[in-house]
Design a protein around this motif. Structure first.
Motif, PDB file in Angstrom:
ATOM      1  N   LEU A  42       0.037   3.598   8.413  1.00 22.63           N
ATOM      2  CA  LEU A  42       1.402   4.140   8.359  1.00 22.63           C
ATOM      3  C   LEU A  42       2.385   2.979   8.407  1.00 22.63           C
ATOM      4  N   PHE A  43       3.472   3.111   7.698  1.00 24.47           N
ATOM      5  CA  PHE A  43       4.452   2.020   7.659  1.00 24.47           C
ATOM      6  C   PHE A  43       5.817   2.556   8.109  1.00 24.47           C
ATOM      7  N   TYR A  89       0.089  -1.941  -1.610  1.00 24.20           N
ATOM      8  CA  TYR A  89       1.274  -1.166  -2.020  1.00 24.20           C
ATOM      9  C   TYR A  89       1.986  -0.570  -0.822  1.00 24.20           C
ATOM     10  N   LEU A  90       3.292  -0.368  -1.050  1.00 25.71           N
ATOM     11  CA  LEU A  90       4.064   0.430  -0.099  1.00 25.71           C
ATOM     12  C   LEU A  90       4.224   1.784  -0.798  1.00 25.71           C
ATOM     13  N   CYS A  91       3.803   2.847  -0.121  1.00 22.54           N
ATOM     14  CA  CYS A  91       3.841   4.171  -0.777  1.00 22.54           C
ATOM     15  C   CYS A  91       4.899   5.067  -0.153  1.00 22.54           C
ATOM     16  N   PHE A 129       4.453   4.110  -5.770  1.00 26.58           N
ATOM     17  CA  PHE A 129       3.627   2.984  -5.301  1.00 26.58           C
ATOM     18  C   PHE A 129       4.385   1.680  -5.596  1.00 26.58           C
ATOM     19  N   VAL A 130       4.932   1.046  -4.549  1.00 27.73           N
ATOM     20  CA  VAL A 130       5.704  -0.187  -4.739  1.00 27.73           C
ATOM     21  C   VAL A 130       4.755  -1.366  -4.499  1.00 27.73           C
ATOM     22  N   PRO A 131       4.483  -2.202  -5.536  1.00 31.20           N
ATOM     23  CA  PRO A 131       3.529  -3.307  -5.343  1.00 31.20           C
ATOM     24  C   PRO A 131       4.100  -4.351  -4.367  1.00 31.20           C
ATOM     25  N   TYR A 161       1.177   1.852   3.859  1.00 30.61           N
ATOM     26  CA  TYR A 161       0.969   0.519   3.310  1.00 30.61           C
ATOM     27  C   TYR A 161      -0.540   0.330   3.181  1.00 30.61           C
ATOM     28  N   GLY A 162      -1.009  -0.091   2.030  1.00 28.45           N
ATOM     29  CA  GLY A 162      -2.443  -0.300   1.876  1.00 28.45           C
ATOM     30  C   GLY A 162      -2.837  -0.420   0.429  1.00 28.45           C
ATOM     31  N   SER A 163      -4.167  -0.359   0.209  1.00 24.55           N
ATOM     32  CA  SER A 163      -4.638  -0.410  -1.181  1.00 24.55           C
ATOM     33  C   SER A 163      -4.412   0.964  -1.808  1.00 24.55           C
TER      34      SER A 163
END
Ligand code: ADP
Length: 774
Positions: A42-43, A89-91, A129-131, A161-163
């Protein structure tokens, strides 16, 4: 039986063994996860936003909701962690929002479309999905959110945040339930459609399966979109958005149709109206969306209110129906729908109390519960209906067999009664004996009519009534019908008037026998129910190319029919009028059969009647014209009256020789009686063998052959006759008491030249002589 028992036990043992192995595998082996736990986190923490006081910041709780105006901007910031990795990525979830991500005030991502928006102010709901890159580590990230909808502007959901795989795995774990429920519903939808189509193929119209198919399809699409995981199966966000709302708008229609069918259309009109309300709502919302006047999300409340109304109305109607009918089908359906309703309410409450992030989890259980209950109820109903149909078919078959047999058994002795009686009438007898013989003849005719009507009726009931179309001459048909009616009308001292159009074509293609039956039925009724005055028949023919439309009206000055009884006269075994009227001989089958025959021919029947004054029956029959030459006019001279048939053949075929083959001596005497004074030589033999020996001795011009005989039957004897080339051209007519549908065709297929049913009608018999001896 024993084997099955043993297999069942072995099967159970195998199942226990399998469960044991599964438990061992679960407990005793390493588990390799598809995605590692650290692949997604979680972000939500560390975010802050600027308050109205300059430079003052406040921590942002995620998820959260702000009161913002339409298109008002919301900016949130946080410092990115030092261990940020490239390839991750930040989702973020965008619900009708434009989201722009900046790193150190440089735009790194936005979901703002460059193409011009055609309809709808925003695309809908999507996961962004923000790279990320290791270069962003330690820098300040800012997210700017705006929305054309005030309700969505300040909505911030969880961030991850993750793959990519890690994030998708986490989202599936969170929202997968309603997504997979949607997938199951899609499979069910296909199953319902296949069951419906299979039913249709085998002649059953199980519409309930079709309604279930539509409902599951709408709900499957809605659940998949509502789970916010539609993106997994379709990358077109706009399309998903449209499907999301339209599926909800259409789903109540199959529920209404299903309920209407369960309630046997008790509130058909009201349900029809409600379906129209949903259709209008659908068209209105689509129009407003396409013209950009309003987005679906802004009109969602209308659909919600309509759905709530439908739930309540349908539940009440089912409750009322159940109280009155106590039908278990309605009860089951009521329980299913109540279940769906309660799950929907529970889902909404949990959502608004913040237990769930999105609706759908509870509703999917409700929908599955509802669909399973319904499919179970439909299957039970289907099996019951199928069993009833099979039973009805077998009962009908038994009835038809019984009637066919009964008719056969009765026709054989009737042949002797009618034939012998005709012979008595042809003798020089005193008036008293003649009177008795005439009474016997009339009663025998009544009985024969009843027998034919019952047979016709059973054929229609079992769907076996078929038209046998062939070319015919209208002149012959009208001549016979008028001839027969003139005699019956004469006997009652009624005037019989007929008017036939001039210049009409003479040859047609259709079932002459059935048209004759229809016309005679109406004309007989007119004579039967008229005590004084006249019976008038008008025959009008309208031609259009190769098609002709016969309009035959039969007017009488008889008892007439009361207005309130007009509707009943086509019902089987229904007779109307006063007591006196009912005493007129009849069974109430004639008009029922007439109408069915007209239906088969594509025709119609109409009645106008005034009680006490008379009636007019008008029938319309379409026919194909095959001979355009003009029909010869019908005159008194060329109308055949039944009474003059015998004298017509007298001496006409002198010198011809006929053989009659029948194991019943009385039947042979009937044939001989019919040919008395005809100067035709008649030989009678009692078996097939004797027939062959007679044929070896003499040459015959015509043979009448009984079908059922001990030893060689009629068909076998015919085979022997045809086997000898000398006899190949001698016409052989089968005489049989088998008058059921198809018998004539079967005999003709066996090689007989024609068919005469017993009891032998003198008229048909003489017609055969005319046909085969000339
Ligand atoms: P039925 O064998 O009793 O004549 P139908 O089916 O032919 O049976 O007729 C049904 C009923 O319709 C008759 O019983 C009679 O009451 C009424 N009906 C038929 N034709 C006439 C008519 N021309 N005038 C008065 N009543 C008629």
């Amino acid at each position: 039986m024993r084997d099955i028992h043993a297999i069942k036990n072995i099967y159970l043992m195998l199942l226990v063994l399998l469960i044991g192995v599964c438990v061992f595998a679960t407990v005793g082996s390493d588990r390799i996860p598809f995605v590692e736990n650290d692949e997604c986190e979680l972000f939500d923490e560390g975010w802050y936003y600027y308050t109205d006081t300059p430079e003052e910041t406040k921590e942002l709780m995620i998820p959260s909701r702000f009161r913002l105006l339409e298109d008002e901007e919301f900016r949130m910031e946080r410092r990115l962690p030092q261990d940020l990795q490239s390839g991750k990525y930040l989702c973020l979830l965008s619900e009708y929002q434009t989201i722009t991500v900046l790193v150190d005030d440089e735009v790194v991502f936005t979901n703002q479309r460059t193409t011009e928006q055609k309809f709808g102010k925003s695309d809908g709901t999507e996961w962004l999905f923000v790279p990320m890159s290791s270069d962003y580590a330690g820098k300040t990230a800012a997210i700017i959110i705006t929305s054309p909808y005030a309700s969505a502007s300040g909505k911030i959901d969880h961030m991850y945040y993750g793959s990519r795989a890690g994030i998708i795995y986490t989202l599936l774990k969170k929202n997968g339930f309603s997504f997979f429920s949607g997938c199951i519903l899609l499979i069910l939808c296909v199953i319902f459609f296949v069951v419906y189509e299979l039913g249709r193929y085998s002649g059953f119209h199980w519409n309930n399966y079709l309604y279930l198919c539509f409902f599951t399809m709408c709900m499957a699409v809605w659940l998949i979109c509502e789970s916010k995981l539609g993106q997994l199966v379709c990358s077109n966000i706009r399309l998903l958005n449209i499907l999301h709302f339209t599926s909800l708008m259409l789903a109540p229609i199959p529920i209404l149709l299903y309920t209407n069918s369960v309630e046997k259309s008790r509130y058909g009109k009201e349900f029809n109206l409600m379906c129209w309300v949903f259709i209008v709502n659908f068209i209105a919302q689509i129009s407003l969306y396409v013209t950009n006047a309003c987005d679906f999300i802004g009109m969602l409340w209308v659909t919600y209110i309509l759905i709530l109304m439908i739930f309540v109305t349908v539940l009440i109607s089912l409750f009322v129906c159940y109280r009155e009918t106590k039908s278990s089908g309605i009860k089951t359906y009521f329980e299913g729908l109540l279940g769906l309703f309660l799950f929907t309410i529970a889902d909404s409450l949990l959502y608004y109390r913040g237990v769930y992030d999105n609706v759908g989890n509870c509703i999917s259980v409700g929908i599955l519960f509802y669909v399973i209950i319904l499919s179970h109820a439909s299957t039970v109903e289907r099996l019951v209906r199928e069993r009833e149909k099979i039973m009805a078919v077998s009962q009908n078959q038994a009835k038809t067999n019984f009637l066919a047999r009964m008719s056969h058994e009765i026709r054989t002795p009737m042949n002797a009664i009618i034939g012998m009686n005709d012979m008595i009438l042809n003798e020089n007898i005193n008036e008293d004996v003649r009177k008795y013989a005439v009474n016997i003849k009339n009663s025998a005719n009544v009985m024969m009519n009843l027998l034919s009507d019952v047979l016709d009726f059973s054929k229609i009931e079992s769907g076996k009534m078929e038209l046998i179309n062939s070319n015919y001459q209208l002149f012959n048909l009208l001549r016979d019908v008028i001839g027969i009616t003139s005699v019956t009308a004469d006997n009652k001292h009624l005037e019989f008037i007929y008017e036939i159009d001039e210049g009409i074509p003479s040859g047609y293609f259709g079932d002459e026998v059935r048209i004759r039956q229809v016309l005679l039925n109406i004309l007989n009724n007119a004579v039967k129910y008229t005590q004084k005055g006249y019976v008038k028949m008008k025959f009008h023919c309208e031609c259009n190319g190769f098609l002709a439309m016969f309009t035959v009206s039969v007017e009488d000055t008889g008892v007439g029919i009361k207005k309130e009884e007009l509707g009943k006269i086509f019902d089987t075994f229904e007779r109307v009028g006063d007591e006196k009227n009912r005493r007129v001989e009849g069974f109430g089958l004639g008009l029922a059969i007439t109408r069915q025959l007209l239906d088969l021919m594509g025709g119609s029947i109409e009645i106008q009647s005034e009680y006490g004054k008379g009636s007019t029956f008008t029938v319309r029959i379409p026919q194909k014209i095959v001979d355009r030459s003009i029909m010869e006019p019908l005159t008194e001279q060329n109308i055949v009256r039944s009474s003059s048939q015998k004298s017509a053949i007298e001496g006409k075929y002198a010198g011809k020789r006929i053989l009659a083959v029948d194991d019943n001596v009385v039947n042979l005497q009937v044939v001989a009686g019919l040919l008395k004074n005809s100067k035709i030589r008649v030989d009678g033999v009692l078996s097939g063998d004797k027939c062959l020996s007679a044929m070896a001795k003499y040459h015959y011009d015509l043979i009448f052959m009984d079908h059922r005989m001990p030893g060689m039957d009629g068909v076998e004897t015919l085979k022997y006759i045809r086997g000898n080339p000398v006899n190949r051209d001698i016409p052989v007519i089968v005489l049989t008491a088998n008058a059921v549908e198809g018998a004539r065709e079967d005999f003709l297929a066996e090689g007989f030249d024609d068919y005469l049913s017993k009891p032998i009608s003198a008229k048909r018999f003489y017609e055969m002589l005319d046909k085969y001896l000339t």
